[in-house]
Design a protein around this motif. Structure first.
Motif, PDB file in Angstrom:
ATOM      1  N   HIS A  12      -1.259  -4.214  -6.491  1.00 45.68           N
ATOM      2  CA  HIS A  12      -1.318  -4.067  -5.032  1.00 45.68           C
ATOM      3  C   HIS A  12      -0.102  -4.712  -4.383  1.00 45.68           C
ATOM      4  CE1 HIS A  12      -3.118  -3.670  -1.053  1.00 45.68           C
ATOM      5  NE2 HIS A  12      -2.771  -4.931  -0.836  1.00 45.68           N
ATOM      6  N   ASP A  13       0.305  -5.901  -4.874  1.00 51.65           N
ATOM      7  CA  ASP A  13       1.472  -6.588  -4.314  1.00 51.65           C
ATOM      8  C   ASP A  13       2.737  -5.765  -4.539  1.00 51.65           C
ATOM      9  OD1 ASP A  13      -0.175  -8.628  -3.553  1.00 51.65           O
ATOM     10  OD2 ASP A  13       0.327  -9.942  -5.238  1.00 51.65           O
ATOM     11  N   LEU A  14       2.892  -5.216  -5.740  1.00 50.79           N
ATOM     12  CA  LEU A  14       4.067  -4.401  -6.037  1.00 50.79           C
ATOM     13  C   LEU A  14       4.101  -3.142  -5.171  1.00 50.79           C
ATOM     14  CD1 LEU A  14       4.150  -4.672  -9.937  1.00 50.79           C
ATOM     15  CD2 LEU A  14       5.749  -5.732  -8.331  1.00 50.79           C
ATOM     16  N   TYR A  15       2.941  -2.576  -4.921  1.00 46.11           N
ATOM     17  CA  TYR A  15       2.846  -1.388  -4.066  1.00 46.11           C
ATOM     18  C   TYR A  15       3.329  -1.734  -2.657  1.00 46.11           C
ATOM     19  CZ  TYR A  15       0.666   2.606  -1.660  1.00 46.11           C
ATOM     20  OH  TYR A  15       0.439   3.716  -0.900  1.00 46.11           O
ATOM     21  N   ARG A  18       7.103  -2.038  -2.600  1.00 44.12           N
ATOM     22  CA  ARG A  18       7.780  -0.729  -2.655  1.00 44.12           C
ATOM     23  C   ARG A  18       7.628   0.038  -1.348  1.00 44.12           C
ATOM     24  NH1 ARG A  18       7.781   1.777  -8.738  1.00 44.12           N
ATOM     25  NH2 ARG A  18       8.195  -0.163  -9.852  1.00 44.12           N
ATOM     26  N   LEU A  19       6.481  -0.115  -0.705  1.00 47.48           N
ATOM     27  CA  LEU A  19       6.312   0.513   0.610  1.00 47.48           C
ATOM     28  C   LEU A  19       7.339  -0.028   1.600  1.00 47.48           C
ATOM     29  CD1 LEU A  19       2.462   0.789   1.308  1.00 47.48           C
ATOM     30  CD2 LEU A  19       4.113   2.650   1.118  1.00 47.48           C
ATOM     31  N   GLN A  20       7.601  -1.330   1.492  1.00 44.17           N
ATOM     32  CA  GLN A  20       8.591  -1.935   2.388  1.00 44.17           C
ATOM     33  C   GLN A  20       9.987  -1.391   2.087  1.00 44.17           C
ATOM     34  OE1 GLN A  20       7.934  -4.159   5.066  1.00 44.17           O
ATOM     35  NE2 GLN A  20      10.018  -3.415   5.491  1.00 44.17           N
ATOM     36  N   LEU A 144       6.237   4.757  -5.617  1.00 47.43           N
ATOM     37  CA  LEU A 144       5.565   3.687  -4.873  1.00 47.43           C
ATOM     38  C   LEU A 144       4.635   2.852  -5.741  1.00 47.43           C
ATOM     39  CD1 LEU A 144       4.722   5.553  -1.545  1.00 47.43           C
ATOM     40  CD2 LEU A 144       6.704   4.114  -2.102  1.00 47.43           C
ATOM     41  N   ARG A 145       4.258   3.379  -6.875  1.00 43.10           N
ATOM     42  CA  ARG A 145       3.377   2.623  -7.775  1.00 43.10           C
ATOM     43  C   ARG A 145       4.104   2.339  -9.083  1.00 43.10           C
ATOM     44  NH1 ARG A 145      -1.794   2.271  -5.930  1.00 43.10           N
ATOM     45  NH2 ARG A 145      -2.387   3.735  -4.284  1.00 43.10           N
ATOM     46  N   PRO A 146       3.929   1.128  -9.634  1.00 40.94           N
ATOM     47  CA  PRO A 146       4.623   0.776 -10.875  1.00 40.94           C
ATOM     48  C   PRO A 146       4.045   1.517 -12.079  1.00 40.94           C
ATOM     49  CG  PRO A 146       3.087  -0.962 -10.264  1.00 40.94           C
ATOM     50  CD  PRO A 146       3.104   0.016  -9.119  1.00 40.94           C
ATOM     51  N   LEU A 147       4.909   1.747 -13.064  1.00 38.82           N
ATOM     52  CA  LEU A 147       4.463   2.334 -14.316  1.00 38.82           C
ATOM     53  C   LEU A 147       3.700   1.294 -15.132  1.00 38.82           C
ATOM     54  CD1 LEU A 147       7.741   4.184 -15.394  1.00 38.82           C
ATOM     55  CD2 LEU A 147       5.732   5.171 -14.298  1.00 38.82           C
TER      56      LEU A 147
END
Length: 494
Positions: A12-15, A18-20, A144-147
């Motif tokens: 969730h934090d990584l998302y 990436r949104l930013q 937007l989402r990590p692999l």
């Protein structure tokens, strides 16, 4: 906090990060979701272009595109690897090759999973890896989402099946298996086309669920205001083609059976069915063996398949042929098996530690013996012939044994791969055999098919081959779910 919850929070934090990044790119007038991207070569094609005896400045220029799966930043330069449909290619990106400020402000802020295009000349690194020296790059899709984590891959079965797209990105074996599946189907078509078979398409929605004994999926056809069924087999419409004068026909298509899920069963699966006029089940033996051997040689390059337990399945040479009755007598050790009544067979089956439903018909008890203690032992290719007539009403009755039909079931690796018949073309006998079916094996009577037979169908051999099971055999997959891109799963309700 559990590891799973911690992982979800981290994702969730990584998302959010990436949104930013996405928002910043948009504010700065950059389009992170391009409509197109120049790609002159795939990764494999680009690598083949490299010339060993040519200086770097004379090497070919290429434009490659793909997903970033490796990112190593080393100060003023970075090595990345892009993954496309053919594999991966390394790219070398330096601060000095890009426009001023581009490298630090934008390129270094790319993420694993982003899709980019890179243009530049090929060169070979000191470690011998053919690489693209980037002269320019374009971000074409922001991820937007990590692999999944690189080294662990994607190991959770539920995620593998629900998020197959991630499985294909990070698991090389899965990616290879599905490419092989496509090649298997391609080679099947080529083999049949070369033998003058015509490929046809028949209805998926049918008014009668015929051609097999299975529970169908039921739907309602609003325009006609009547019940229709998802097809459970391809057979009856293909035989209509024989009546219509097409001597050799085949179809590769989805069939649907509203039954259980298991390692070998999925309610939606893929079948090859073919019919050849003026042939019989022995003609189908030759065709089936040739087809499977052709596919194995073309796709996996060998007629020998090694199982996880080390045993080798040999698809070459002559394949074994064994009568169903002989196998039953051998397995039970009882030459009198077929003379017993239902109750005696039921008792003897239980003595063999086979769980048998007490309501089963006589022939169903015997077939339980076959399926549970014989079929799993048939590792090498075996044509099991002359099965009881009650098991299939669509085949010719054997001339010298009216209790059996001219059928084979090809078993390899402990499972049925392909059944084939000498097709019943006598409409009077066909109607009678439909009417005499009993128990769970009963199937709906397709009266239009019987009418077609009354117009005259030539003698024919027919064969059906489960493509998913063949893929299991040839690729070493553990489950049918590993051979189907998007297997049947219970939906997750948010």
């Amino acid at each position: 906090m559990t590891d799973q919850n911690a992982n979800q929070d981290n994702t969730h934090d990584l998302y959010a990060v990436r949104l930013q990044k996405l928002e910043n790119l948009c504010k700065e007038g950059r389009n992170p979701f391009q409509a197109n991207c120049a790609q002159t070569h795939t990764s494999a094609e680009a690598v083949k272009l490299y010339k060993e005896d040519v200086a770097d400045e004379e090497q070919p220029r290429v434009a490659v595109a793909g997903r970033i799966v490796t990112f190593r930043v080393m100060g003023k330069a970075s090595f990345i690897k892009l993954q496309d449909r053919n594999g991966q290619i390394q790219c070398y990106v330096t601060r000095d090759e890009l426009p001023e400020g581009e490298y630090n402000t934008y390129f270094k802020k790319l993420d694993l999973g982003d899709i980019i295009g890179v243009e530049g000349r090929l060169f070979k690194t000191k470690t011998g890896e053919i690489t693209v020296r980037a002269e320019s790059y374009t971000l074409v899709t922001k991820s937007l989402r990590p692999l999944p984590e690189k080294w662990a891959g994607l190991t959770d079965d539920d995620k593998i099946y629900r998020q197959r797209y991630l499985d294909l990105i990070v698991n090389k074996e899965s990616n290879k298996r599905f490419k092989q599946r496509a090649d298997i189907i391609k080679e099947m078509r080529k083999y049949l086309w070369e033998r003058d078979f015509q490929e046809v398409e028949t209805p998926v929605l049918q008014g009668v669920a015929g051609g097999a004994a299975a529970r169908p999926f039921v739907t309602h056809f609003n325009a006609l205001d009547c019940t229709f069924y998802m097809r459970i087999a391809l057979e009856l419409y293909l035989k209509r083609m024989l009546v219509g004068g097409e001597d050799r026909v085949f179809e590769i298509g989805r069939v649907f059976r509203n039954e259980g899920l298991s390692r070998r069963h999925n309610p939606e699966f893929t079948m090859l069915e073919l019919y050849q006029a003026y042939s019989d089940f022995r003609g189908m033996m030759e065709l089936t063996q040739g087809l499977i051997q052709h596919v194995a040689e073309k796709v996996i390059g060998s007629l020998e398949i090694q199982r996880p337990d080390g045993q080798v399945i040999n698809l070459g040479g002559e394949w074994r042929e064994a009568k169903y009755k002989d196998l039953i007598i051998e397995a039970t050790g009882d030459p009198e098996w077929f003379s017993y009544d239902r109750e005696t067979k039921l008792e003897k089956a239980r003595d063999l530690n086979i769980e048998v439903d007490g309501e089963l018909e006589d022939y169903e008890i015997t077939n339980n013996v076959f399926e549970k203690i014989i079929e799993p032992t048939l590792i090498q290719p075996t044509f099991v012939t002359h099965i009881p007539k009650e098991l299939c009403p669509l085949a010719k009755i054997t001339k010298d044994d009216e209790t059996t039909i001219d059928v084979f079931e090809l078993c390899i690796n402990g499972q049925e791969i392909a059944p084939a018949y000498s097709e019943q073309n006598d409409p009077i006998i066909q109607r009678k055999m439909f009417e005499e079916q009993v128990g769970e094996e009963q199937q709906d009577m397709d009266t239009d098919f019987l009418t077609a037979l009354e117009h005259g169908m030539p003698p024919a051999g027919g064969m059906g081959l489960g493509i998913d099971r063949l893929v299991i055999l040839l690729t070493g997959a553990e489950s049918i779910r590993d051979t189907i891109l998007f297997p049947s799963l219970k939906p997750i309700i948010d």
